[in-house]
Design an enzyme around this catalytic site. Sequence first.
Site, short mmCIF file in Angstrom:
data_model
loop_
_atom_site.label_atom_id
_atom_site.label_comp_id
_atom_site.label_asym_id
_atom_site.label_seq_id
_atom_site.Cartn_x
_atom_site.Cartn_y
_atom_site.Cartn_z
N ASN A 209 0.85 -1.19 0.00
CA ASN A 209 0.00 0.00 0.00
C ASN A 209 0.88 1.24 0.00
OD1 ASN A 209 0.55 0.75 2.87
ND2 ASN A 209 -0.54 -1.19 3.26
N TYR A 210 0.26 2.41 0.06
CA TYR A 210 0.99 3.67 -0.12
C TYR A 210 1.53 4.27 1.18
CZ TYR A 210 -1.19 3.69 -4.75
OH TYR A 210 -1.59 3.37 -6.02
#
Length: 403
Positions: A209-210
Amino acid sequence: MMKGKKIILGITGSIAAYKAAYLIRALVKKGAEVQVVITPAGKEFITPLTLATLSRNPVISDFFSNRDGTWNSHVDLGLWADAMLIAPASASTIGKMANGIADNMLITTYLSCKAPVFIAPAMDLDMYAHPVTQQNLTALRSFGNHIIEPDTGFLASGLEGKGRMTEPDDIVTVLDHFFASRNDLQKKKILITAGPTYEKIDPVRFIGNYSSGKMGFALAEACAGRGAEVLLISGPVALNTEHPSIKRINVESADQMYEEAVCAFPSCDIAILCAAVADYRPEHKESEKIKRERQDALTISLVRNKDIAAALGREKQSHQALVGFALETKDEIAHAKDKLQRKNLDVIILNSLNDKGAGFGYDTNKVTLIDKHGLETGIPLKSKTEIAEEIIDYLVRSMISIV
């Protein structure tokens, strides 16, 4: 709380510079050691002799003290200080600080300073209210600086309005309270998780994920700065820790983070679960790189990862506190409250991707804290450094039996 603290006092070209004499006297009376750094314009308003006499230290203004090659090191000053205070801070200096214009000793010292920085603006009301000044102050806040708001009153121009530097005794009170809060987590052991996890598909690909880890790392620095012994379990991020009281364990996968957190939690007073842990991982991890040429479509079967928050919630003892994070995109409050109850958390901190400037990758954040009674406390958009301090303030207030 000020006794023995090392304070850099920056003085700029403002009529309020005369108040610096009272400010130095108050700081020294509290037991602080004061080193004055003054801009060339500042010397037009108050003499270095006065400042040196009151501070008992030579005043620094220029990069070079003599013509024999000796010089004043802004780097050494920045490492020496426990805090830097710019009072008065003129509009010009505020603009230079916000934009990194390092053309005098005060600004280079500010840019080198590792300690917290406090800024007490002083200027005429129209200058203070001007959009450029307000934009510069917003930038300085976003960098983690503390702005001591000016008072409203009579100004040197003869006008009346906001722009008058806060009185010296009130400025000293701000610093005193700040240093008092530095020890409120002394002897406490705090576990913090941060960053993403990477779930491998093959040796070169992963599901992730970011998350940048910035919020978790800011919390770790805030807790350590207030006296705690911090264990930071971090997923893969490009961040460094600075405080010596932070012990860092680097992991990659959710399973690795789970094992480290479950092992560490019994000896901790508080756990703050800030990491964006992957909920799922590939059921099978390929030992060799998957080649595109061998198949037109790729199906990856996912299985659920172990739930760190739920596991710690089951093991939590009465002397421990468990704080979770929730990142939502819809029905945020309802989902956060549900997670709070299901996982036996004491507090949940809600982020929303619908809030501009908050969430993954930003240096700023906006959060809502929800306790187990459903009480909501909002913190508006600020730097993640400031958000971290406010979260810790909240935990200290609400978990007094633990902290």
